[in-house]
Design a protein around this motif. Structure first.
Motif, PDB file in Angstrom:
ATOM      1  N   LEU A 169      -5.932  -4.318  -1.239  1.00 34.57           N
ATOM      2  CA  LEU A 169      -5.810  -4.135  -2.685  1.00 34.57           C
ATOM      3  C   LEU A 169      -5.099  -2.835  -3.035  1.00 34.57           C
ATOM      4  O   LEU A 169      -4.277  -2.783  -3.954  1.00 34.57           O
ATOM      5  N   ALA A 170      -5.397  -1.780  -2.281  1.00 35.38           N
ATOM      6  CA  ALA A 170      -4.730  -0.498  -2.541  1.00 35.38           C
ATOM      7  C   ALA A 170      -3.233  -0.607  -2.312  1.00 35.38           C
ATOM      8  O   ALA A 170      -2.430   0.027  -3.007  1.00 35.38           O
ATOM      9  N   ALA A 171      -2.826  -1.430  -1.335  1.00 33.73           N
ATOM     10  CA  ALA A 171      -1.404  -1.584  -1.011  1.00 33.73           C
ATOM     11  C   ALA A 171      -0.618  -2.230  -2.148  1.00 33.73           C
ATOM     12  O   ALA A 171       0.601  -2.074  -2.224  1.00 33.73           O
ATOM     13  N   VAL A 172      -1.314  -2.972  -3.017  1.00 31.51           N
ATOM     14  CA  VAL A 172      -0.623  -3.571  -4.167  1.00 31.51           C
ATOM     15  C   VAL A 172      -0.916  -2.801  -5.448  1.00 31.51           C
ATOM     16  O   VAL A 172      -0.543  -3.247  -6.542  1.00 31.51           O
ATOM     17  N   GLY A 173      -1.600  -1.661  -5.328  1.00 32.54           N
ATOM     18  CA  GLY A 173      -1.828  -0.804  -6.479  1.00 32.54           C
ATOM     19  C   GLY A 173      -3.084  -1.092  -7.261  1.00 32.54           C
ATOM     20  O   GLY A 173      -3.178  -0.760  -8.446  1.00 32.54           O
ATOM     21  N   ILE A 174      -4.083  -1.728  -6.608  1.00 28.58           N
ATOM     22  CA  ILE A 174      -5.333  -2.064  -7.277  1.00 28.58           C
ATOM     23  C   ILE A 174      -6.429  -1.112  -6.810  1.00 28.58           C
ATOM     24  O   ILE A 174      -6.697  -1.000  -5.609  1.00 28.58           O
ATOM     25  N   ASP A 175      -7.061  -0.442  -7.751  1.00 21.26           N
ATOM     26  CA  ASP A 175      -8.186   0.453  -7.468  1.00 21.26           C
ATOM     27  C   ASP A 175      -9.462  -0.241  -7.897  1.00 21.26           C
ATOM     28  O   ASP A 175      -9.650  -0.553  -9.078  1.00 21.26           O
TER      29      ASP A 175
END
Length: 236
Positions: A169-175
């Motif tokens: 998720l972090a790799a696609v910009g989701i926190d």
């Protein structure tokens, strides 16, 4: 395996569906779980090419006029198992194909297609999902995001995670942190997979009552791989 005769009915206690989503760059800002995707125009020509790229399809027999996006119904007979739906909205490709359903035992059609599409489109984000109910409910989710190891979620009564959901998720910009306890990915926490898939696919798997997006529907001829998968999963 021998082909199943036309008119053969699917066991009414069996149901399922499978989706493949390929999101090409450039990538849009990820949606939040409660955000609705924009009504981007559908591209029927690219949808047709995407269907023909599947290992489960050898040819398109008939193409229908685009219609509003809807959840696919579960096939009730052999003919309906040749129905494939596809939509292309900008850089997002979504395909629904019952021949990609797995049963959690021996079938591998979903994972095989996921890996094939991953090889064809190394810069894309790829998500493959299937759900199967044949007395026991089985779910499988596969996610490939460039720059991070693949993520797999699968199981029957309990889902097991292989990979690192936070890293994906972090790799696609989701926190996840601001989203609250519904997105706790600890062993004790409830994990909203539908919400995560909504964010990862830009809402490609979400369907609304007043849906404004369109998709194309096709009747296809099956490849040997597609026919074998149908026989194995839908007519065991």
């Amino acid at each position: 395996m021998s082909p199943v005769s036309p008119g053969t009915q699917v066991n009414p206690r069996h149901s399922g569906h499978a989706h493949l989503i390929v999101v090409h760059p450039p990538f849009a800002t990820p949606l939040q779980p409660n955000e609705r995707p924009p009504a981007t125009a559908h591209d029927p020509g690219t949808a047709r090419a995407a269907v023909l790229s599947l290992s489960t399809v050898s040819a398109i027999r008939r193409e229908y006029a685009p219609s509003r996006l809807e959840h696919p119904g579960s096939p009730t007979n052999r003919e309906e198992l040749d129905g494939v739906r596809a939509a292309v909205w900008g850089s997002t490709v979504k395909i629904s194909d019952p021949a990609l359903v797995e049963d959690g035992v021996l079938a591998s059609a979903l994972e095989d297609e996921f890996q094939a599409q991953r090889t064809k489109h190394p810069d894309a984000r790829i998500v493959a999902v299937c759900e199967r109910d044949f007395g026991a409910s089985y779910t499988k989710i596969l996610v490939a995001v460039p720059g991070t190891p693949d993520l797999m979620v699968e199981g029957f009564d309990e889902l097991e995670i292989t990979g690192d959901p936070r890293a994906t998720l972090a790799a696609v910009g989701i926190d996840l942190d601001p989203l609250g306890e519904g997105y706790d990915i600890s062993d004790e926490g409830f994990f909203d997979y539908e919400g995560v898939l909504h964010m990862l696919t830009g809402g490609a798997l979400s369907v609304y009552t007043d849906e404004e997006r369109f998709e194309s529907a096709f009747d296809v001829d099956r490849s040997e791989e597609g026919e074998d998968s149908i026989c194995e999963v839908w007519f065991p």
